[in-house]
Design a protein around this motif. Sequence first.
Motif, PDB file in Angstrom:
ATOM      1  N   GLU A 114       0.529  -6.648  -6.586  1.00  0.00           N
ATOM      2  CA  GLU A 114       0.957  -5.747  -5.624  1.00  0.00           C
ATOM      3  C   GLU A 114       0.750  -6.270  -4.138  1.00  0.00           C
ATOM      4  N   PHE A 115       1.218  -5.823  -3.195  1.00  0.00           N
ATOM      5  CA  PHE A 115       0.848  -6.362  -1.782  1.00  0.00           C
ATOM      6  C   PHE A 115      -0.667  -5.965  -1.710  1.00  0.00           C
ATOM      7  N   VAL A 116      -1.269  -6.713  -0.843  1.00  0.00           N
ATOM      8  CA  VAL A 116      -2.669  -6.700  -0.480  1.00  0.00           C
ATOM      9  C   VAL A 116      -2.817  -6.614   1.031  1.00  0.00           C
ATOM     10  N   LEU A 117      -3.552  -5.473   1.354  1.00  0.00           N
ATOM     11  CA  LEU A 117      -3.779  -5.318   2.953  1.00  0.00           C
ATOM     12  C   LEU A 117      -5.283  -5.692   3.168  1.00  0.00           C
ATOM     13  N   VAL A 118      -5.476  -6.757   3.980  1.00  0.00           N
ATOM     14  CA  VAL A 118      -6.855  -7.167   4.268  1.00  0.00           C
ATOM     15  C   VAL A 118      -7.173  -6.760   5.603  1.00  0.00           C
ATOM     16  N   VAL A 119      -8.358  -6.081   5.811  1.00  0.00           N
ATOM     17  CA  VAL A 119      -8.665  -5.503   7.114  1.00  0.00           C
ATOM     18  C   VAL A 119     -10.089  -5.843   7.185  1.00  0.00           C
ATOM     19  N   PRO A 120     -10.499  -5.749   8.585  1.00  0.00           N
ATOM     20  CA  PRO A 120     -11.915  -6.008   8.888  1.00  0.00           C
ATOM     21  C   PRO A 120     -12.863  -5.089   8.106  1.00  0.00           C
TER      22      PRO A 120
ATOM     23  N   VAL B 101     -13.588  -1.098   8.158  1.00  0.00           N
ATOM     24  CA  VAL B 101     -12.481  -0.174   8.458  1.00  0.00           C
ATOM     25  C   VAL B 101     -11.820   0.456   7.256  1.00  0.00           C
ATOM     26  N   ARG B 102     -11.437   1.878   7.237  1.00  0.00           N
ATOM     27  CA  ARG B 102     -10.735   2.263   6.260  1.00  0.00           C
ATOM     28  C   ARG B 102      -9.346   2.534   6.711  1.00  0.00           C
ATOM     29  N   ARG B 103      -8.645   2.224   5.694  1.00  0.00           N
ATOM     30  CA  ARG B 103      -7.006   2.188   5.900  1.00  0.00           C
ATOM     31  C   ARG B 103      -6.512   2.792   4.710  1.00  0.00           C
ATOM     32  N   ALA B 104      -5.560   3.533   4.797  1.00  0.00           N
ATOM     33  CA  ALA B 104      -4.537   4.042   4.001  1.00  0.00           C
ATOM     34  C   ALA B 104      -3.360   2.929   3.637  1.00  0.00           C
ATOM     35  N   ALA B 105      -3.227   2.651   2.407  1.00  0.00           N
ATOM     36  CA  ALA B 105      -2.290   1.482   2.339  1.00  0.00           C
ATOM     37  C   ALA B 105      -1.204   1.681   1.368  1.00  0.00           C
ATOM     38  N   GLY B 106      -0.961   3.128   0.948  1.00  0.00           N
ATOM     39  CA  GLY B 106       0.226   3.387  -0.077  1.00  0.00           C
ATOM     40  C   GLY B 106      -0.001   2.549  -1.208  1.00  0.00           C
ATOM     41  N   ARG B 107       0.886   1.711  -1.588  1.00  0.00           N
ATOM     42  CA  ARG B 107       0.947   1.029  -2.933  1.00  0.00           C
ATOM     43  C   ARG B 107       0.242  -0.216  -2.654  1.00  0.00           C
ATOM     44  N   ALA B 108      -0.099  -0.510  -1.428  1.00  0.00           N
ATOM     45  CA  ALA B 108      -0.688  -1.831  -1.263  1.00  0.00           C
ATOM     46  C   ALA B 108      -2.198  -1.659  -1.482  1.00  0.00           C
ATOM     47  N   ALA B 109      -2.907  -2.717  -2.184  1.00  0.00           N
ATOM     48  CA  ALA B 109      -4.111  -2.729  -2.266  1.00  0.00           C
ATOM     49  C   ALA B 109      -5.078  -3.141  -1.303  1.00  0.00           C
ATOM     50  N   VAL B 110      -6.165  -2.288  -0.751  1.00  0.00           N
ATOM     51  CA  VAL B 110      -7.023  -2.644   0.435  1.00  0.00           C
ATOM     52  C   VAL B 110      -8.087  -3.593  -0.044  1.00  0.00           C
TER      53      VAL B 110
ATOM     54  N   VAL C  72      -0.272  -9.352   2.794  1.00  0.00           N
ATOM     55  CA  VAL C  72      -0.152 -10.364   1.761  1.00  0.00           C
ATOM     56  C   VAL C  72       0.783  -9.854   0.657  1.00  0.00           C
ATOM     57  N   ARG C  73       1.784 -10.487   0.535  1.00  0.00           N
ATOM     58  CA  ARG C  73       2.901 -10.366  -0.413  1.00  0.00           C
ATOM     59  C   ARG C  73       2.301 -10.655  -1.680  1.00  0.00           C
ATOM     60  N   PRO C  74       2.894 -10.117  -2.943  1.00  0.00           N
ATOM     61  CA  PRO C  74       2.536 -10.448  -4.288  1.00  0.00           C
ATOM     62  C   PRO C  74       2.339 -12.049  -4.605  1.00  0.00           C
ATOM     63  N   ASP C  75       3.215 -12.793  -3.777  1.00  0.00           N
ATOM     64  CA  ASP C  75       3.414 -14.247  -3.957  1.00  0.00           C
ATOM     65  C   ASP C  75       2.270 -14.913  -3.055  1.00  0.00           C
ATOM     66  N   GLY C  76       1.509 -14.267  -2.453  1.00  0.00           N
ATOM     67  CA  GLY C  76       0.585 -14.994  -1.631  1.00  0.00           C
ATOM     68  C   GLY C  76       0.960 -15.571  -0.268  1.00  0.00           C
ATOM     69  N   TYR C  77       1.950 -15.017   0.358  1.00  0.00           N
ATOM     70  CA  TYR C  77       2.320 -15.120   1.513  1.00  0.00           C
ATOM     71  C   TYR C  77       2.258 -14.024   2.413  1.00  0.00           C
ATOM     72  N   VAL C  78       2.161 -14.268   3.922  1.00  0.00           N
ATOM     73  CA  VAL C  78       1.830 -13.243   4.841  1.00  0.00           C
ATOM     74  C   VAL C  78       3.154 -12.603   5.349  1.00  0.00           C
ATOM     75  N   ALA C  79       3.167 -11.435   5.025  1.00  0.00           N
ATOM     76  CA  ALA C  79       4.250 -10.358   5.209  1.00  0.00           C
ATOM     77  C   ALA C  79       4.128  -9.938   6.912  1.00  0.00           C
ATOM     78  N   TRP C  80       2.943  -9.543   7.267  1.00  0.00           N
ATOM     79  CA  TRP C  80       2.688  -9.164   8.411  1.00  0.00           C
ATOM     80  C   TRP C  80       1.458  -9.265   8.789  1.00  0.00           C
ATOM     81  N   ALA C  81       1.007  -9.656  10.163  1.00  0.00           N
ATOM     82  CA  ALA C  81      -0.186  -9.727  10.378  1.00  0.00           C
ATOM     83  C   ALA C  81      -0.335  -9.499  12.200  1.00  0.00           C
TER      84      ALA C  81
END
Length: 492
Positions: A433-439, A442-451, A464-473
């Motif tokens: 899955e996508f991974v949302l990396v946060v400080p 911080v508590r974030r709801a991320a839907g399908r993405a892992a936090v 981070v996309r499932p293939d290990g590239y940044v989708a957004w930052a």
Amino acid sequence: MNGTTGNKGTTENTADTGDGGGVAVVGAGPTGLLLAGDLAAAGVPVTLVEKRAPGISNLSRALVVHARTLEQLDARGLADELEAKGEPLATMRLFDRLTLDLAPLPSRFPHVLVLPQYEVERVLKRRAAEAGVRFAYGTEVTGLTQDADGVTLALRGPDGEPGTLRAAYAVGADGLRSAVREAVGLPFPGRSVIRSLVLADVRLAEPPPALLTVNAVGDAFAFLAPFADGYHRVIGWNRARDVADSEPLGLDEVKEIVRAALGRDFGMHDARWMSRFHSDERQAPAYRVGRVFLAGDAAHVHSPAGGQGMNTGLQDAANLSWKLVAAVNGRAPHGLLDTYHAERHPVGKAVLRSSGALVRLAMAKRPWTRGVRAALAALVRRVPAVRTRAVGQITGIGFAYPAPRGAHRLVGRRVPDLALAEGRLHEVLRAGEFVLVVPRGVRRAAGRAAVAHWSSDRRTTLLVRPDGYVAWAAEEADAEEVRAALERSAQL
């Protein structure tokens, strides 16, 4: 056609009609196996069609696994097993006076792993089988049609009986002579770079001076690499002997080439396999035609210089698999499947150019071309930026994907194996899955993405996309920015 059901949910020697809801992958080499395993692990029904009979041949050409590929395999929990089977090499010699030091690579794998392709295939096949991939061995693709809802493959099974396979999407990972590429009418422009290369698996009476031994002298080129079973792979070329691939090959000819290039033949004996082949440089103009995709050697072939062939194909599969999962599940953002060609075609083109340049420089004969080779070697040795770029391209670490105008500077870039509060990034990515990396904190709801949280005080938020590239930052992102990014990536 009836098949025999194997262990762990696999089916072998079958060409039955599918229900049309999954993906048909053609070609059970490394690219096809990784792709099929990814899809099945995500719950997508997959049939893997392979014209070979069951059983993986060890007469394969690829011999090295590069750092970026090892990172992709690590994100699937496979890298450590392969590392234990292979031999890591911290330097890579490309030609006379040009040796690349891989130790400074910003990776958990600062080396090239010397490991035969069949070992990679064995691990990937086991993973695919355990995930539930349905195998159709001894089955050839004889035609293909597609419509707005799916793809129908015409097949010929092991007994010669015709059959069909219906799927939502199809991927041709079936090599240089791809039946899928031919069926969708795509050309494969290019040419043969080297004719009458010789390959042999032999035993040696004397150990070579290095784990990988390579050199070119005059008209001769030779390369030696070990297998774990005591055999060595020999690749050689005699510029003066340009014969057809079908011309018989004897051990004496192999020895002669090796002696000319390396000074001695190391007492080679007991050849278990010998063959001639030619090296092509070709690339399909499109990696997607409707619901059909090409990956690996079906999409691009190039010289073996730098050992980039299998690695590029595996990275094609890692890029495509999560996008197909999203499409099959009906949650792919508009245009997502088109990004496969947009991202991977330029990489294939770059590998085509760099591997072609390497083989031409290695075989330089005229004084001016030897001068170019010497100058390039000096440039790589003396200029850190040039050296970093060369190492990044050969290992795959340096490739990045196009980012939208105005995007954060990290978007499209590879993410290293970050230290996170929850563990290493590659471990977190194993869920596919996508991974949302946060400080931290911080508590974030991320839907399908892992936090996950930085283990340091860094404040950047990464998707981070499932293939290990940044989708957004973003730096110091607020909740609304994160929500919008997740929505664009279909993770809400």
